[in-house]
Design a protein around this motif. Structure first.
Motif, PDB file in Angstrom:
ATOM      1  N   ASP A   1       0.841  -1.192   0.000  1.00  0.00           N
ATOM      2  CA  ASP A   1       0.000   0.000   0.000  1.00  0.00           C
ATOM      3  C   ASP A   1       0.882   1.251   0.000  1.00  0.00           C
ATOM      4  O   ASP A   1       1.948   1.281   0.630  1.00  0.00           O
ATOM      5  N   PRO A   2       0.422   2.295  -0.694  1.00  0.00           N
ATOM      6  CA  PRO A   2       1.209   3.542  -0.699  1.00  0.00           C
ATOM      7  C   PRO A   2       1.225   4.175   0.702  1.00  0.00           C
ATOM      8  O   PRO A   2       0.305   4.031   1.496  1.00  0.00           O
ATOM      9  N   VAL A   3       2.312   4.910   0.969  1.00  0.00           N
ATOM     10  CA  VAL A   3       2.497   5.549   2.286  1.00  0.00           C
ATOM     11  C   VAL A   3       2.632   7.055   2.082  1.00  0.00           C
ATOM     12  O   VAL A   3       3.387   7.513   1.206  1.00  0.00           O
ATOM     13  N   GLU A   4       1.870   7.787   2.863  1.00  0.00           N
ATOM     14  CA  GLU A   4       1.984   9.260   2.831  1.00  0.00           C
ATOM     15  C   GLU A   4       2.641   9.734   4.138  1.00  0.00           C
ATOM     16  O   GLU A   4       2.091   9.547   5.225  1.00  0.00           O
ATOM     17  N   LEU A   5       3.825  10.274   3.989  1.00  0.00           N
ATOM     18  CA  LEU A   5       4.555  10.781   5.152  1.00  0.00           C
ATOM     19  C   LEU A   5       4.273  12.286   5.328  1.00  0.00           C
ATOM     20  O   LEU A   5       4.065  13.009   4.350  1.00  0.00           O
TER      21      LEU A   5
ATOM     22  N   LEU B   1      15.693  -2.757   3.582  1.00  0.00           N
ATOM     23  CA  LEU B   1      16.538  -1.575   3.594  1.00  0.00           C
ATOM     24  C   LEU B   1      16.413  -0.751   2.326  1.00  0.00           C
ATOM     25  O   LEU B   1      17.321  -0.020   1.932  1.00  0.00           O
ATOM     26  N   ARG B   2      15.234  -0.840   1.664  1.00  0.00           N
ATOM     27  CA  ARG B   2      14.960  -0.005   0.509  1.00  0.00           C
ATOM     28  C   ARG B   2      14.068   1.153   0.928  1.00  0.00           C
ATOM     29  O   ARG B   2      13.200   1.007   1.771  1.00  0.00           O
ATOM     30  N   LEU B   3      14.262   2.311   0.298  1.00  0.00           N
ATOM     31  CA  LEU B   3      13.464   3.507   0.573  1.00  0.00           C
ATOM     32  C   LEU B   3      12.088   3.311  -0.027  1.00  0.00           C
ATOM     33  O   LEU B   3      11.939   3.119  -1.233  1.00  0.00           O
ATOM     34  N   ARG B   4      11.042   3.341   0.799  1.00  0.00           N
ATOM     35  CA  ARG B   4       9.673   3.111   0.333  1.00  0.00           C
ATOM     36  C   ARG B   4       8.923   4.427   0.188  1.00  0.00           C
ATOM     37  O   ARG B   4       8.010   4.549  -0.636  1.00  0.00           O
ATOM     38  N   ALA B   5       9.268   5.439   0.955  1.00  0.00           N
ATOM     39  CA  ALA B   5       8.562   6.719   0.881  1.00  0.00           C
ATOM     40  C   ALA B   5       9.463   7.808   1.461  1.00  0.00           C
ATOM     41  O   ALA B   5      10.378   7.549   2.234  1.00  0.00           O
TER      42      ALA B   5
ATOM     43  N   ASP C   1       3.072  -5.739  16.420  1.00  0.00           N
ATOM     44  CA  ASP C   1       3.045  -6.977  17.195  1.00  0.00           C
ATOM     45  C   ASP C   1       4.464  -7.344  17.661  1.00  0.00           C
ATOM     46  O   ASP C   1       4.925  -8.489  17.511  1.00  0.00           O
ATOM     47  N   GLU C   2       5.144  -6.343  18.193  1.00  0.00           N
ATOM     48  CA  GLU C   2       6.487  -6.498  18.729  1.00  0.00           C
ATOM     49  C   GLU C   2       7.470  -7.004  17.690  1.00  0.00           C
ATOM     50  O   GLU C   2       8.495  -7.630  17.997  1.00  0.00           O
ATOM     51  N   ARG C   3       7.189  -6.631  16.442  1.00  0.00           N
ATOM     52  CA  ARG C   3       8.088  -7.021  15.355  1.00  0.00           C
ATOM     53  C   ARG C   3       8.370  -5.804  14.509  1.00  0.00           C
ATOM     54  O   ARG C   3       7.471  -5.032  14.174  1.00  0.00           O
ATOM     55  N   VAL C   4       9.644  -5.562  14.192  1.00  0.00           N
ATOM     56  CA  VAL C   4      10.048  -4.412  13.396  1.00  0.00           C
ATOM     57  C   VAL C   4       9.692  -4.660  11.953  1.00  0.00           C
ATOM     58  O   VAL C   4      10.121  -5.675  11.352  1.00  0.00           O
ATOM     59  N   ILE C   5       8.901  -3.726  11.388  1.00  0.00           N
ATOM     60  CA  ILE C   5       8.485  -3.892   9.994  1.00  0.00           C
ATOM     61  C   ILE C   5       9.078  -2.811   9.096  1.00  0.00           C
ATOM     62  O   ILE C   5       8.880  -2.826   7.874  1.00  0.00           O
ATOM     63  N   GLY C   6       9.788  -1.837   9.734  1.00  0.00           N
ATOM     64  CA  GLY C   6      10.392  -0.787   8.934  1.00  0.00           C
ATOM     65  C   GLY C   6      11.143   0.195   9.836  1.00  0.00           C
ATOM     66  O   GLY C   6      11.144   0.062  11.056  1.00  0.00           O
ATOM     67  N   VAL C   7      11.742   1.185   9.208  1.00  0.00           N
ATOM     68  CA  VAL C   7      12.517   2.198   9.935  1.00  0.00           C
ATOM     69  C   VAL C   7      12.238   3.572   9.321  1.00  0.00           C
ATOM     70  O   VAL C   7      12.247   3.706   8.071  1.00  0.00           O
ATOM     71  N   VAL C   8      11.959   4.543  10.181  1.00  0.00           N
ATOM     72  CA  VAL C   8      11.825   5.931   9.734  1.00  0.00           C
ATOM     73  C   VAL C   8      13.168   6.641   9.996  1.00  0.00           C
ATOM     74  O   VAL C   8      13.689   6.628  11.120  1.00  0.00           O
TER      75      VAL C   8
ATOM     76  N   GLY D   1      15.674  19.485   5.950  1.00  0.00           N
ATOM     77  CA  GLY D   1      15.973  18.109   6.325  1.00  0.00           C
ATOM     78  C   GLY D   1      15.316  17.078   5.392  1.00  0.00           C
ATOM     79  O   GLY D   1      14.623  17.423   4.438  1.00  0.00           O
ATOM     80  N   GLN D   2      15.583  15.839   5.706  1.00  0.00           N
ATOM     81  CA  GLN D   2      15.029  14.705   4.966  1.00  0.00           C
ATOM     82  C   GLN D   2      14.331  13.781   5.945  1.00  0.00           C
ATOM     83  O   GLN D   2      14.766  13.630   7.080  1.00  0.00           O
ATOM     84  N   ILE D   3      13.262  13.115   5.475  1.00  0.00           N
ATOM     85  CA  ILE D   3      12.588  12.083   6.273  1.00  0.00           C
ATOM     86  C   ILE D   3      12.095  11.011   5.314  1.00  0.00           C
ATOM     87  O   ILE D   3      11.488  11.309   4.275  1.00  0.00           O
ATOM     88  N   GLY D   4      12.435   9.769   5.620  1.00  0.00           N
ATOM     89  CA  GLY D   4      12.084   8.683   4.713  1.00  0.00           C
ATOM     90  C   GLY D   4      11.744   7.409   5.477  1.00  0.00           C
ATOM     91  O   GLY D   4      12.136   7.239   6.639  1.00  0.00           O
ATOM     92  N   LEU D   5      11.008   6.508   4.787  1.00  0.00           N
ATOM     93  CA  LEU D   5      10.582   5.237   5.383  1.00  0.00           C
ATOM     94  C   LEU D   5      11.273   4.102   4.638  1.00  0.00           C
ATOM     95  O   LEU D   5      11.221   4.023   3.400  1.00  0.00           O
TER      96      LEU D   5
END
Length: 430
Positions: A59-63, A79-83, A120-127, A70-74
């Motif tokens: 699904d698309p992500v709107e940050l 480890l690929r840039l999604r948004a 659910d106590e699982r890392v699914i991404g990084v901002v 500055g920069q902000i990315g998801l």
């Protein structure tokens, strides 16, 4: 000295400003970088909360929009840039954040804050939020410039205050220097003024006291010279005239002339002793050899002054009773005062000169009167230097000083005709 005071104040202010500004500059830099790291972490956390877990299914992500500088990315778990914005492949800080911890890092001229996104106590991404260090340094340099401007303003104010204080401190010392120069040039009336600075006032007071004492000493020496000159001139003249007369007059009894000369020399010796005693301000010893019967003192005065007065066609008369004439008085001092009063009557008076002796019980009164009238009032007649005739105005002032040292008193007791009275206290009545 003024420049030295300014330099000392300037050095002290400069050292104080440096010791204050350097730590403050370090604090500003540390604070700006710490604040920037805190802002990045808050931005990353706020973004991580808004990320929907469905982005893992494609699904698309709107940050939210990040800061302009500055920069902000998801990033996903691959480890690929999604948004958002940021490097295409995750950097080391982002990789470490996949372990479930918040990571802050400074690298490649960037400040980076990486916050994991969990489900659910699982890392699914990084901002990842990042900003260049240049923007932080720009703000730091602006703050340092403001700090430097403030320090320069403070230094300028310190210089103005230092110059004002230097003037306040050096002006009294410069005035004291000018006073000393005036005194060195001969103005003994110059005195240092007060300046309300206790230390300088203490120096000025000591300086004024020193000048006062030196002035008194110099005046004392001048008075001594004038007194000696005044008292020695008349007996020396009489001695010279007597010897000249003995040499030039045929049939003169030389033995009598020599005896008269010896008597004059003894009188000169007594005169010198009296002037020295007055210069040392020593009270006359009222016992022993200094005492003499007042009748003898009067007869000696008559022998000294009969000739000079008779030469001008004037008479000298003594009026006293035998009982009073047998009383003792300070002989040498009374001799000197009588000489002064008789010399004053000779120079400034007229007609017959009468010397009277009266016993007042507690004191003897010696009156010296002539038939003239005083040209000065009673208040000015004893002032040193006050005269309206050919004299120097020393005699009567000296007579009062001699009387004071002897414990006696002298006054102008009559003006029509002129009469001076010398009061000599008797033993036990001084």
């Amino acid at each position: 000295m003024r420049q030295r005071v300014v330099r000392v104040a300037l050095v002290a202010a400069s050292v104080a400003l440096v010791l204050l500004a350097i730590p403050l500059a370090v604090v500003i830099r540390t604070s700006f970088f710490a604040d920037e790291r805190g802002e990045l972490e808050r931005d990353a956390m706020a973004t991580a909360i808004r990320v929907s877990p469905d982005f893992t299914a494609g699904d698309p992500v709107e940050l939210p929009p990040g800061r302009s500088e500055g920069q902000i990315g998801l990033y996903d778990t691959t480890l690929r840039l999604r948004a958002g914005t940021g490097p295409g492949t995750a950097d080391p800080a982002t990789r470490r954040a996949l372990a479930g911890t918040v990571v802050q890092q400074s690298a490649d001229n960037e400040l980076v804050s990486a916050v994991p996104v969990s489900q659910d106590e699982r890392v699914i991404g990084v901002v990842r939020a990042a900003v260049t260090t240049r923007s932080v340094w720009n703000r730091t340099l602006a703050a340092w410039a403001a700090l430097l401007t403030t320090a320069l303003i403070a230094l300028g104010v310190a210089i103005l205050v230092a110059r004002r204080q230097a003037r306040a401190l050096t002006a009294p010392l410069e005035a004291l220097s000018h006073t000393s120069q005036a005194i060195a040039a001969g103005d003994l009336s110059a005195r240092a003024a007060s300046c309300a600075i206790p230390e300088i006032d203490q120096v000025a007071t000591a300086h004024n006291l020193m000048v006062h004492q030196l002035t008194q000493l110099l005046q004392h020496e001048r008075d001594f010279t004038a007194n000696a000159s005044h008292q020695l001139r008349t007996p020396l003249t009489g001695l010279q005239l007597g010897l000249d007369a003995a040499l030039t007059t045929p049939g003169t009894d030389l033995r009598a002339a020599v005896e008269a000369a010896l008597d004059q020399t003894r009188h000169l010796d007594n005169t010198i002793d009296e002037v020295l005693q007055l210069a040392q301000a020593q009270p006359v010893n009222g016992t022993g050899a200094s005492l003499r019967l007042v009748g003898e003192v009067l007869q000696r005065a008559e022998r000294r002054w009969h000739g000079p007065l008779a030469k001008d066609g004037r008479r000298l008369t003594l009026v006293f009773d035998r009982a009073a004439a047998a009383l003792p008085v300070p002989g040498r001092t009374t001799d000197q005062i009588l000489d002064i009063l008789l010399d004053n009557a000779h120079r400034h008076g007229s007609g017959t000169v009468t010397v009277s002796l009266r016993d007042l019980g507690s004191a003897l009164a010696l009156d010296v009167a002539d038939e003239g009238k005083p040209t000065l009032d009673a208040a000015a007649v004893f002032v040193r230097g006050a005269t309206t005739g050919p004299g120097s105005g020393i005699g009567l002032a000296l007579a009062r000083e001699l009387a004071s040292v002897a414990g006696a008193r002298i006054a102008l007791s009559g003006t029509a005709p002129t009469r001076f009275t010398l009061l000599l206290p008797q033993s036990g009545h001084a």
